[in-house]
Design a protein around this motif. Structure first.
Motif, short mmCIF file in Angstrom:
data_model
loop_
_atom_site.label_atom_id
_atom_site.label_comp_id
_atom_site.label_asym_id
_atom_site.label_seq_id
_atom_site.Cartn_x
_atom_site.Cartn_y
_atom_site.Cartn_z
N ASP A 1 0.85 -1.19 0.00
CA ASP A 1 0.00 0.00 0.00
C ASP A 1 0.88 1.24 0.00
N TYR B 1 -0.79 -0.54 -4.43
CA TYR B 1 -2.25 -0.47 -4.40
C TYR B 1 -2.68 0.99 -4.46
N ARG C 1 -12.31 7.95 3.85
CA ARG C 1 -11.39 7.61 2.76
C ARG C 1 -11.36 8.68 1.67
N LYS D 1 -8.12 1.73 -7.72
CA LYS D 1 -9.05 1.20 -6.73
C LYS D 1 -9.96 2.31 -6.26
N HIS D 2 -11.06 2.00 -5.68
CA HIS D 2 -11.62 0.67 -5.46
C HIS D 2 -12.77 0.55 -6.44
N MET E 1 -8.47 -2.96 -8.24
CA MET E 1 -8.89 -3.67 -7.02
C MET E 1 -10.39 -3.50 -6.84
N PHE F 1 -15.22 -2.82 -1.54
CA PHE F 1 -15.94 -3.55 -0.50
C PHE F 1 -17.46 -3.41 -0.58
N ASP G 1 -10.15 -6.92 -2.67
CA ASP G 1 -9.68 -6.19 -1.50
C ASP G 1 -9.68 -7.18 -0.33
N TYR G 2 -9.09 -6.75 0.73
CA TYR G 2 -8.80 -7.56 1.91
C TYR G 2 -10.02 -8.36 2.40
N MET H 1 -7.55 -11.80 -2.04
CA MET H 1 -6.66 -11.22 -1.05
C MET H 1 -7.05 -11.70 0.36
N TRP I 1 -2.65 6.13 5.85
CA TRP I 1 -2.12 5.27 4.80
C TRP I 1 -0.71 5.67 4.35
N GLU J 1 -9.25 4.65 6.29
CA GLU J 1 -10.20 3.53 6.27
C GLU J 1 -10.92 3.40 7.61
C1 NOJ Z 1 -8.01 -2.63 2.47
C2 NOJ Z 1 -8.12 -1.35 1.71
O1 NOJ Z 1 -9.47 -1.10 1.38
C3 NOJ Z 1 -7.29 -1.30 0.44
O2 NOJ Z 1 -7.32 0.01 -0.05
C4 NOJ Z 1 -5.91 -1.78 0.69
O3 NOJ Z 1 -5.14 -1.69 -0.49
C5 NOJ Z 1 -5.97 -3.21 1.20
N1 NOJ Z 1 -6.71 -3.25 2.46
C6 NOJ Z 1 -4.61 -3.85 1.40
O4 NOJ Z 1 -4.00 -3.32 2.52
#
Ligand code: NOJ
Length: 761
Positions: A85, A129, A143, A182-183, A226, A229, A261-262, A293, A406, A497
């Protein structure tokens, strides 16, 4: 000989189903627990077994080498791909993405991404990312700090610049990294500004507002995207085949990699569209999400699903091909260690040049919102015009907050604090008195929440002195100073986040401090640290000069000193509307008109709010999109069009003359917007279509030209997300030019073209 696509075909032909599925597994070796899933702790064994295709969250070259060595011991020696990231810098931390967008300077944005790419690549990172290109019009969403703001055109230019900076001309070069848009998509529109929440929007808004930066980033060559969510109109994006595969891949031509995404695949169960892990994995894969992921549902279940006839192996093969193609593009099949080897030789981390760019970036992103009586810039330290500055606030000696959210590989220890920057600039010529004045927040529970992401150092530490004692100390410093500079705002993890807010104010302890400083009668400069648009109505009254500095990163101290003492111009322009108050959001300048457009205090049945005073625009923000002052004063002529009637594919040249009325050079961002007063659907009142940041010498006049084509006039007619087309409709258009989205002057042209009066089809 360099490996090519034939090599991939051959390799795929030799892979077992299990090996292909292994390539789809994307893990992080960290020991954290998030979203209820235990992060992979047996990475080494899984690499040896061919069960991992990529790793993210790696912090050192040594770790990359160890893991890559293990991959090279496997049967097919498929190299691992390493991701991180890297959002606004790797080790040299630049201002937040929202702030970088505020620069409206895409050369600068590209240059920051290039530095980040070189730093990241040097420890073996192949993919970052970033950029996050979620358009966001609701500043409650934490965010928004990572996003380029509210406007699809500005966000598109930002997306291109970031992708170009990360990837360079050739992704296989050792100092290039793969970008990840993303996203995908809609994540910026979560209900109530809450993170992860549902997104409902029309297909036309999806195409005209949400998708443009992804399309721009794709056309700039982004190698990956990516999934987001959120649900989009009820369908979680990790299961959204219509948008990922049918629209983005098949219709719009995206050919790159899609990563989850995670734990996003596993979360399909929580979203209530999958009954178990196997169903979640099948949904994710067939939607078009190539790499899973963290959740390891692909690894655990896909083979059984294929064996049971519930999944076509071709879906696995297609996803695996895209992973292998990404690795091919990155040059990993030719030499899995080439980034590491280059990095060891090049040593590009935190160099003087990188720091210099970060320092320049601070001025370029800082937005001057008010400058009563030309208080800023302060006299040069050696001018003898002032003797003492009182530098007040909880951020003045702070390092931890300055990198913002971040900045995962960034370190507080490399940050130049604001006080250090000012002291250095002041030298012996000026005395700088400092006082904390207030806590960022006073509530212990809130401090604990704001520190939840801090694993190295706490960003919010509550001072045990009483608020009164801290304010008294600050007031005493100000009373012997010529000017007060107060640095106030949000803690860094107020945004980011899972950091949405129900309030857009500067926390109350700091507001009290500002009121006390104002009461001293001394000139007051207020510098705001923030990761989002804030409601600054009171601060705008209290401050003689008001600056938004966002979170400026490693070089904030030097950069802010440059701005305050006038060595550099604060040339940022707001990338998102700053509201009067919380109740107005979501908010954008590019709203559609209503049938009752004129609010007024005692008028009934017009749009607006009963509890807003009449002397402020009801539905506009306090500071509009695109707004920002400079140290010069710039006058605009009305825009001139080279003709006012046009047909079909004609091109329209629009010029405006801007004059710097001031005695010092300045930077002006000239903005062009288009309004479409009559169309078959109600169009936004104005939309940004072009901008240019121009340097104006003292007293200089420049003519700025723009060319408008029908491509600037079109919009989407969309029945469903895939059944959509863009078209333009002939008629009148207002071409607005000005220094921000509000203070424009317009010229009307009539552009003869297809007519669709009241008819959408
Ligand atoms: C969650 C985040 O939404 C995303 O932006 C990030 O790249 C991933 N985790 C990986 O850490």
């Amino acid at each position: 000989m360099k490996k090519d696509k034939d090599f991939i075909d051959d390799l795929l032909g030799r892979m077992t189903l299990s090996e292909k599925i292994g390539q789809l597994n994307l893990v992080t070796p960290g020991g954290e627990t998030l979203t209820g899933t235990v992060v992979n702790t047996d990475v080494a064994d899984k690499i040896r077994a061919g069960h991992i295709g990529g790793i993210f969250g790696i912090k050192s070259a040594e770790a990359v080498r160890v893991f890559q060595d293990l991959a090279q011991e496997t049967r097919l020696k498929v190299p691992l791909m390493f991701a991180e990231d890297v959002i606004h810098g790797q080790k040299t931390i630049f201002p937040l993405p929202l702030a970088l967008a505020a620069s409206w300077d895409m050369d600068l944005v590209r240059a920051t991404a290039r530095v980040a790419a070189r730093e990241a690549a040097s420890i073996g990172i192949d993919q970052v990312y970033s950029p996050m290109v979620d358009v966001c019009r609701d500043p409650r969403w934490g965010r928004i700090a990572e996003s380029p703001g509210e406007d699809p055109f500005l966000a598109s230019r930002f997306a291109e610049a970031m992708v170009e900076g990360y990837q360079g001309a050739d992704l296989s070069r050792p100092d290039a990294v793969m970008a990840c848009l993303k996203h995908f998509c809609g994540y910026g529109g979560g209900m109530g500004g809450r993170d992860y929440d549902a997104v409902d929007l029309s297909p036309a808004t999806l195409h005209d507002v949400v998708l443009p930066p992804f399309v721009a980033g794709m056309r700039a060559g982004a190698g990956s995207i990516m999934a987001s969510f959120n649900t989009l109109n009820g369908v979680p994006m990790h299961a959204n085949r219509a948008v990922i595969t049918e629209l983005f891949r098949e219709k719009l031509g995206y050919g790159g990699l899609v990563v989850a995404d995670y734990t996003g695949i596993l979360e399909l169960i929580a979203h209530s569209v999958a009954s178990d892990r196997a169903a979640a994995a099948r949904l994710g894969l067939t939607a078009g999400v190539d790499m899973d992921m963290v959740s390891e549902t692909y690894l655990d279940t896909l083979e059984d699903s294929v064996m049971a006839g519930r999944l076509d192996e071709a879906e696995v093969t297609a996803a695996c091909r895209r992973v292998l193609e990404a690795k091919l593009a990155l040059g990993l099949f030719d030499d899995p260690y080439h980034r590491l080897d280059w990095g060891r030789a090049a040593q590009p981390i935190l160099t003087a040049a990188n720091r210099q760019l970060a320092r320049q970036a601070v001025a370029a992103v800082t937005v001057l919102l008010k400058n009563e009586g030309g208080l800023l810039p302060l006299p040069a330290p050696d001018s003898g015009k002032i003797g003492t500055i009182a530098l007040i606030g909880p951020f003045v000696e702070d390092r931890v907050n300055m990198n913002g959210t971040w900045a995962v590989a960034g370190s507080a220890s490399t940050v130049v604090p604001i006080a250090d920057g000012l002291r250095e600039a002041a030298g012996n010529a000026l005395s700088i008195l400092t006082a904390k004045g207030a806590n960022i927040v006073d509530e212990p529970w809130l401090a604990t929440r704001l520190n939840v992401h801090d694993w190295k150092e706490l960003s919010v530490v509550i001072d045990t002195r009483s608020p009164e004692a801290m304010i008294a100390e600050a007031v005493a410093a100000v009373s012997v100073a010529d000017v007060a500079v107060a640095v106030v705002g949000e803690a860094r993890e107020y945004s980011g986040e899972s950091s949405s807010r129900t309030d857009l104010s500067i926390p109350e302890p700091q507001k009290k401090l500002l009121r006390a400083l104002k009461a001293t009668g001394k000139p007051l400069v207020v510098v705001v640290m923030t990761g989002r648009p804030l409601a600054l109505a009171e601060e705008a009254l209290l401050a003689d000069a008001l600056l938004v500095a966002w979170f400026g990163g490693t070089e904030i101290g030097h950069g802010l000193a440059d701005v305050l003492f006038g060595k550099a111009e604060p040339s940022g322009r707001l990338p998102a509307t700053f509201p009067y108050c919380l109740g107005q959001v979501p908010l954008t300048y590019a709203h559609r008109p209503t049938g009752r457009p004129t609010p007024g205090r005692f008028e009934k049945f017009t749009t607006g709010y009963v509890d807003r005073p009449d002397d402020v625009p009801q539905n506009d923000g306090l500071f509009p999109f695109g707004f920002g002052l400079g140290y010069g004063k710039v006058a605009y002529t009305p825009p001139r069009a080279d003709r006012t009637t046009l047909t079909g594919d004609d091109r329209l040249d629009v010029t405006v003359t801007v004059t710097n009325l001031g005695d010092r050079p300045t930077l002006e961002t000239v903005q062009l917007y288009i309004g479409d007063p009559v169309a078959s659907i109600s169009r936004p009142v104005k939309e940004l279509k072009a901008f240019r940041k121009v340097a104006l010498a003292a007293r200089a006049t420049e003519t700025v030209s723009f060319t408008v084509t029908v491509a600037d006039l079109d919009f989407s007619i969309a029945e469903t997300v895939t059944d959509t087309r863009r078209r333009w409709e002939g008629g009148a258009f207002d071409i607005h030019v000005g220094p921000n989205s509000c203070d424009t002057q317009a010229v009307r042209v009539v552009w003869d073209g297809p007519q669709f009066e009241g008819n959408r089809t």
